[in-house]
Design a protein around this motif. Sequence first.
Motif, PDB file in Angstrom:
ATOM      1  N   GLY A  45       0.820  -1.191   0.000  1.00 23.72           N
ATOM      2  CA  GLY A  45       0.000   0.000   0.000  1.00 23.72           C
ATOM      3  C   GLY A  45       0.862   1.252   0.000  1.00 23.72           C
ATOM      4  N   PRO A  46       0.236   2.417  -0.019  1.00 20.05           N
ATOM      5  CA  PRO A  46       0.987   3.678  -0.118  1.00 20.05           C
ATOM      6  C   PRO A  46       1.733   4.036   1.156  1.00 20.05           C
ATOM      7  N   ARG A  47       2.749   4.874   1.001  1.00 24.43           N
ATOM      8  CA  ARG A  47       3.549   5.358   2.117  1.00 24.43           C
ATOM      9  C   ARG A  47       2.840   6.538   2.783  1.00 24.43           C
ATOM     10  N   LEU A  48       2.780   6.518   4.104  1.00 26.10           N
ATOM     11  CA  LEU A  48       2.158   7.608   4.841  1.00 26.10           C
ATOM     12  C   LEU A  48       3.088   8.812   4.883  1.00 26.10           C
ATOM     13  N   ILE A  49       2.538   9.968   4.553  1.00 30.07           N
ATOM     14  CA  ILE A  49       3.320  11.201   4.474  1.00 30.07           C
ATOM     15  C   ILE A  49       2.536  12.333   5.147  1.00 30.07           C
ATOM     16  N   TYR A  50       3.262  13.240   5.794  1.00 29.21           N
ATOM     17  CA  TYR A  50       2.666  14.457   6.330  1.00 29.21           C
ATOM     18  C   TYR A  50       3.135  15.622   5.470  1.00 29.21           C
ATOM     19  N   HIS A  89       4.548  13.662  13.220  1.00 26.15           N
ATOM     20  CA  HIS A  89       3.485  14.663  13.263  1.00 26.15           C
ATOM     21  C   HIS A  89       2.161  14.043  13.713  1.00 26.15           C
ATOM     22  N   VAL A  90       2.258  13.076  14.598  1.00 28.93           N
ATOM     23  CA  VAL A  90       1.062  12.396  15.086  1.00 28.93           C
ATOM     24  C   VAL A  90       0.109  13.377  15.774  1.00 28.93           C
ATOM     25  N   ALA A  91       0.645  14.254  16.592  1.00 31.92           N
ATOM     26  CA  ALA A  91      -0.205  15.196  17.330  1.00 31.92           C
ATOM     27  C   ALA A  91      -0.997  16.092  16.377  1.00 31.92           C
ATOM     28  N   ALA A 100      -5.946   4.910  14.446  1.00 37.35           N
ATOM     29  CA  ALA A 100      -5.865   4.632  15.877  1.00 37.35           C
ATOM     30  C   ALA A 100      -5.802   5.941  16.643  1.00 37.35           C
ATOM     31  N   ALA A 101      -6.503   5.999  17.764  1.00 38.01           N
ATOM     32  CA  ALA A 101      -6.594   7.241  18.532  1.00 38.01           C
ATOM     33  C   ALA A 101      -5.300   7.590  19.248  1.00 38.01           C
ATOM     34  N   ASP A 102      -4.343   6.653  19.302  1.00 36.87           N
ATOM     35  CA  ASP A 102      -3.090   6.949  19.985  1.00 36.87           C
ATOM     36  C   ASP A 102      -1.919   7.162  19.020  1.00 36.87           C
ATOM     37  N   THR A 103      -1.883   6.390  17.929  1.00 43.35           N
ATOM     38  CA  THR A 103      -0.741   6.462  17.008  1.00 43.35           C
ATOM     39  C   THR A 103      -1.059   7.188  15.707  1.00 43.35           C
TER      40      THR A 103
END
Length: 251
Positions: free
Chosen positions: A139-144, A181-183, A236-239
């Motif tokens: 699947g695709p790479r997660l990016i901010y 940049h999870v927050a 997920a609400a934490d990660t």
Amino acid sequence: MLRSLHGYSRWQAFGIHLSISLVILLTILSLVFFLWYPSPFYHVIDIWVLLAVLIVVDVIIGPLLTLVVFKPGKKGLALDLSIIAALQLAALSYGTFKIYQNRPFFQVFTVDRFKVVSIQDVDMAQLPDPAMAAGFHFGPRLIYADAPTDAEPIQKILMEIFSGGPDVDRRPEYYRPYGGHVAQVLARARPLDALKDKPAGEEKIQAFLADQGGEADDYRFLPLTGGANDVAQVIAADTARPVGAIYIDPW
């Protein structure tokens, strides 16, 4: 192989061609739905036109042409079948390549949503870190996408967008590692209960929880857009890591 077909009837030759075509098609579909476009990306990206062309060429036109031209003992039969096979292979190769080329390569968080970006949508040379595109990923790479906040660069980007230029999600110079940049992502995410007022919202939320386990408070969602359909990307609400999707209008 082609010479040995002289001992078969027209319908037997059609059946052999159809069987081979089905095996090839199933192989391609497996790559599409399990590797290149895993759920929910085959739903949010418009690949169905290309898939329809593949199916028509591979399962219908190719075998039908064999049925039309095949005649036991016909002079030049091997050449006719070779031409059909070559044309079919060329069409399949081109269609498969286009599907592969358009596959979701990045899943970019920008502002308040995820956007799906293919490798041909961005200039990979502008990536701040080549490691963002390296290695195998399911699947695709997660990016901010770290959009600028100063007025001058914002105005410059807006002017370029109005002139047909790419938005921030397709500007790899702003790509940053998602994990740092999870927050920021969670700050824009919404609780699953916000989907309850949607048609069949409650049922779809409960079906998701039954499949994934946990409680609704363990998850958040953000819109996921890809050009065809928008869905609720559940994280997920934490990660803030994606854990699935609810096929519902997220807006």
